[in-house]
Design an enzyme around this catalytic site. Structure first.
Site, PDB file in Angstrom:
ATOM      1  N   HIS A 256       0.839  -1.192   0.000  1.00 35.91           N
ATOM      2  CA  HIS A 256       0.000   0.000   0.000  1.00 35.91           C
ATOM      3  C   HIS A 256       0.870   1.236   0.000  1.00 35.91           C
ATOM      4  CE1 HIS A 256      -3.223   2.798   0.970  1.00 35.91           C
ATOM      5  NE2 HIS A 256      -4.039   1.862   0.547  1.00 35.91           N
ATOM      6  N   GLU A 310      -7.794  -5.106  -0.818  1.00 31.21           N
ATOM      7  CA  GLU A 310      -8.354  -5.873  -1.936  1.00 31.21           C
ATOM      8  C   GLU A 310      -8.269  -7.389  -1.736  1.00 31.21           C
ATOM      9  OE1 GLU A 310      -9.621  -4.106  -4.409  1.00 31.21           O
ATOM     10  OE2 GLU A 310      -8.338  -2.424  -4.948  1.00 31.21           O
TER      11      GLU A 310
HETATM   12  N1  COA Z   1       3.971  -7.130  -5.529  1.00 31.96           N
HETATM   13  C1  COA Z   1       5.259  -7.099  -5.918  1.00 31.96           C
HETATM   14  N2  COA Z   1       6.046  -6.035  -5.795  1.00 31.96           N
HETATM   15  C2  COA Z   1       5.502  -4.946  -5.240  1.00 31.96           C
HETATM   16  C3  COA Z   1       4.178  -4.910  -4.800  1.00 31.96           C
HETATM   17  C4  COA Z   1       3.395  -6.069  -4.956  1.00 31.96           C
HETATM   18  N3  COA Z   1       2.128  -6.113  -4.562  1.00 31.96           N
HETATM   19  N4  COA Z   1       3.908  -3.691  -4.292  1.00 31.96           N
HETATM   20  C5  COA Z   1       5.039  -2.973  -4.431  1.00 31.96           C
HETATM   21  N5  COA Z   1       5.997  -3.734  -5.003  1.00 31.96           N
HETATM   22  C6  COA Z   1       7.374  -3.341  -5.300  1.00 31.96           C
HETATM   23  C7  COA Z   1       7.405  -2.508  -6.575  1.00 31.96           C
HETATM   24  O1  COA Z   1       7.550  -3.292  -7.715  1.00 31.96           O
HETATM   25  C8  COA Z   1       8.585  -1.627  -6.307  1.00 31.96           C
HETATM   26  O2  COA Z   1       9.761  -2.351  -6.576  1.00 31.96           O
HETATM   27  P1  COA Z   1      11.010  -1.642  -7.283  1.00 31.96           P
HETATM   28  O3  COA Z   1      11.414  -0.564  -6.337  1.00 31.96           O
HETATM   29  O4  COA Z   1      12.000  -2.759  -7.418  1.00 31.96           O
HETATM   30  O5  COA Z   1      10.498  -1.124  -8.581  1.00 31.96           O
HETATM   31  C9  COA Z   1       8.549  -1.397  -4.800  1.00 31.96           C
HETATM   32  O6  COA Z   1       7.820  -2.503  -4.263  1.00 31.96           O
HETATM   33  C10 COA Z   1       7.838  -0.111  -4.417  1.00 31.96           C
HETATM   34  O7  COA Z   1       6.635  -0.061  -5.147  1.00 31.96           O
HETATM   35  P2  COA Z   1       5.792   1.262  -5.369  1.00 31.96           P
HETATM   36  O8  COA Z   1       4.927   1.102  -6.577  1.00 31.96           O
HETATM   37  O9  COA Z   1       6.674   2.465  -5.296  1.00 31.96           O
HETATM   38  O10 COA Z   1       4.939   1.257  -4.075  1.00 31.96           O
HETATM   39  P3  COA Z   1       3.662   2.110  -3.852  1.00 31.96           P
HETATM   40  O11 COA Z   1       3.686   2.426  -2.432  1.00 31.96           O
HETATM   41  O12 COA Z   1       3.486   3.221  -4.775  1.00 31.96           O
HETATM   42  O13 COA Z   1       2.569   1.012  -4.279  1.00 31.96           O
HETATM   43  C11 COA Z   1       0.668  -0.253  -4.534  1.00 31.96           C
HETATM   44  C12 COA Z   1       1.424   0.737  -3.639  1.00 31.96           C
HETATM   45  C13 COA Z   1      -0.637  -0.642  -3.875  1.00 31.96           C
HETATM   46  C14 COA Z   1       0.367   0.414  -5.887  1.00 31.96           C
HETATM   47  C15 COA Z   1       1.547  -1.505  -4.759  1.00 31.96           C
HETATM   48  O14 COA Z   1       1.875  -2.085  -3.521  1.00 31.96           O
HETATM   49  C16 COA Z   1       0.916  -2.509  -5.696  1.00 31.96           C
HETATM   50  O15 COA Z   1       1.075  -2.385  -6.917  1.00 31.96           O
HETATM   51  N6  COA Z   1       0.176  -3.536  -5.158  1.00 31.96           N
HETATM   52  C17 COA Z   1      -0.460  -4.511  -5.994  1.00 31.96           C
HETATM   53  C18 COA Z   1      -1.729  -3.977  -6.593  1.00 31.96           C
HETATM   54  C19 COA Z   1      -2.842  -3.852  -5.561  1.00 31.96           C
HETATM   55  O16 COA Z   1      -2.998  -4.682  -4.676  1.00 31.96           O
HETATM   56  N7  COA Z   1      -3.622  -2.769  -5.719  1.00 31.96           N
HETATM   57  C20 COA Z   1      -4.682  -2.444  -4.790  1.00 31.96           C
HETATM   58  C21 COA Z   1      -4.329  -1.218  -4.003  1.00 31.96           C
HETATM   59  S1  COA Z   1      -5.447  -0.887  -2.690  1.00 31.96           S
END
Ligand code: COA
Length: 371
Positions: A256, A310
């Protein structure tokens, strides 16, 4: 010295003030108007939360009844929406259809600020439009629910034509409460930005649904269910998690932007899932949860990993009998509560949203002389 680079995705940037929802990411806590959201889920219905988010106070029983009746009357006033449903291209996903549906609903809505009638129609629209679209696509007749139902029960009734099982209805209602609002997330920011131009609230909702559609925001629960199907049995969880991460894909339902560690809504949804999901499905989900958290921690041990809203939402929605393609728009149905509250707050203190961006392209230069 070059100026510091602005944070990507506006992370940590305060874009205004709001008195609606307090998201305390570090503490893993979430409050609507000061009330703990996991505690509200199960003790206050979705209409009660609509009232709370909009007005700032919990409703009296009379106010809850009045809102339920008002929304029920609005659902009836929408009719069967047949021309609208037929106008949606057959290949459109239900989320794309809902985005277009809001847009069609708002034809001719002019003037600022929006009226309460507009807000009520926007709230009442998804529990009519989504079942009617679904049934139309499955060549089933359109249904109208009996008098006196709330939004959650009306939605299930209109989908299936049956009185919902009370345990499943309670779980769905609690889900709707848990995801009714969540501070300045992408779709809420989009909705407020649209309204700030003195546009209409249906345009704001349509844009918000477009934003919620993305799997990084709200499109994940159906993908979680697909992933669980792919894993199949608990003993395959580790293998499938590793294969997914090995391909550079993300594990849906994990991580998240704001919560470091577990999302407080995920905890409550896990409890709810235990009350309605089959024991096989629950064991599978728990095995995937364990394998996913282990694998993510191995790859990035500095970040405290947790589930987001989710993951167990997928189990609650499938157990409640919501067809999988309707998971994302059911999230949108719940979130109309928060969007309406934010649009009202935006209208009350409106200022056109118009941030700056630092230009980093080439400086002024002459046009090349023609050859
Ligand atoms: N699975 C695998 N890797 C993940 C991940 C996940 N669910 N969530 C984050 N990461 C990784 C990213 O690939 C990134 O790696 P990198 O630095 O090597 O590129 C790192 O963790 C940081 O990710 P980032 O996108 O900057 O984190 P964020 O805080 O912006 O992301 C989410 C938050 C929710 C977008 C992210 O955790 C995600 O994509 N989750 C899966 C989708 C999901 O469940 N969406 C519903 C949201 S309520």
């Amino acid at each position: 010295m070059p100026a510091e680079r602005p944070p990507g995705g506006l992370e940590g940037v305060v874009v205004g003030e709001s008195a609606i929802t307090d998201v305390r990411g570090g503490e893993g806590m979430l409050y609507y108007r000061g009330y703990s959201v996991p505690h509200l889920a199960g003790s206050v219905g979705w209409e009660g939360v609509v009232h709370l988010l909009r007005s700032g106070e919990l409703p009296t029983p009379g106010e809850t009844r009045a809102l339920r009746e008002a929304l029920s009357a609005r659902r009836r006033s929408l009719g069967d929406l047949a021309p609208m449903v037929r106008a949606i291209p057959p290949g459109a996903t239900p989320m794309e259809a809902l985005r277009s549906g809001f847009s069609l609903l708002g034809h001719g809505w002019d003037g600022f600020p929006p009226t309460d009638e507009m807000f009520e129609l926007l709230l009442a629209f998804p529990p009519v439009f989504l079942p009617n679209l679904w049934r139309h696509r499955h060549r089933q007749s359109v249904l109208t629910e009996p008098e006196g139902l709330g939004q959650a029960a009306a939605y299930l009734w209109r989908l299936t034509g049956q009185a919902p099982d009370p345990r499943k209805l309670a779980a769905l209602e609690a889900y709707l409460v848990l995801v009714a609002d969540h501070g300045m997330n992408a779709s809420t920011f989009v909705a407020r930005s649209v309204l700030s131009t003195w546009s209409d609230p249906a345009s704001a909702m349509s844009a918000a649904v477009g934003s919620l559609k993305g799997p990084l925001h709200g499109g994940a629960p159906s993908l979680v269910a697909d992933f669980l199907d792919r894993v199949g049995t608990p003993d395959r969880a580790e293998e499938e998690v590793e294969a997914t991460l090995g391909r550079g894909e993300r594990l849906m339902g994990f991580g998240h932007r704001v919560y470091r560690g577990e999302d407080p809504r995920a905890r409550r949804l896990r409890e709810l899932a235990r009350t309605v999901a089959s024991s096989e499905r629950m064991e599978l989900a728990e095995a995937v949860e364990r394998a996913g958290l282990r694998a993510l921690a191995r790859r990035n041990p500095k970040r405290p990993w947790g589930l987001n809203v989710e993951f167990y939402a997928a189990l609650v929605l499938e157990a409640a009998g919501i067809p999988r393609p309707l998971f994302p728009p059911t999230f949108a149905l719940a979130r109309t509560a928060g969007w309406v509250a934010h649009l009202k707050e935006q209208a009350q203190h409106n200022r056109l949203v118009r941030p700056d961006v630092r230009y980093v392209g080439p400086g002024p230069r002459p046009l090349p002389t023609p050859a």
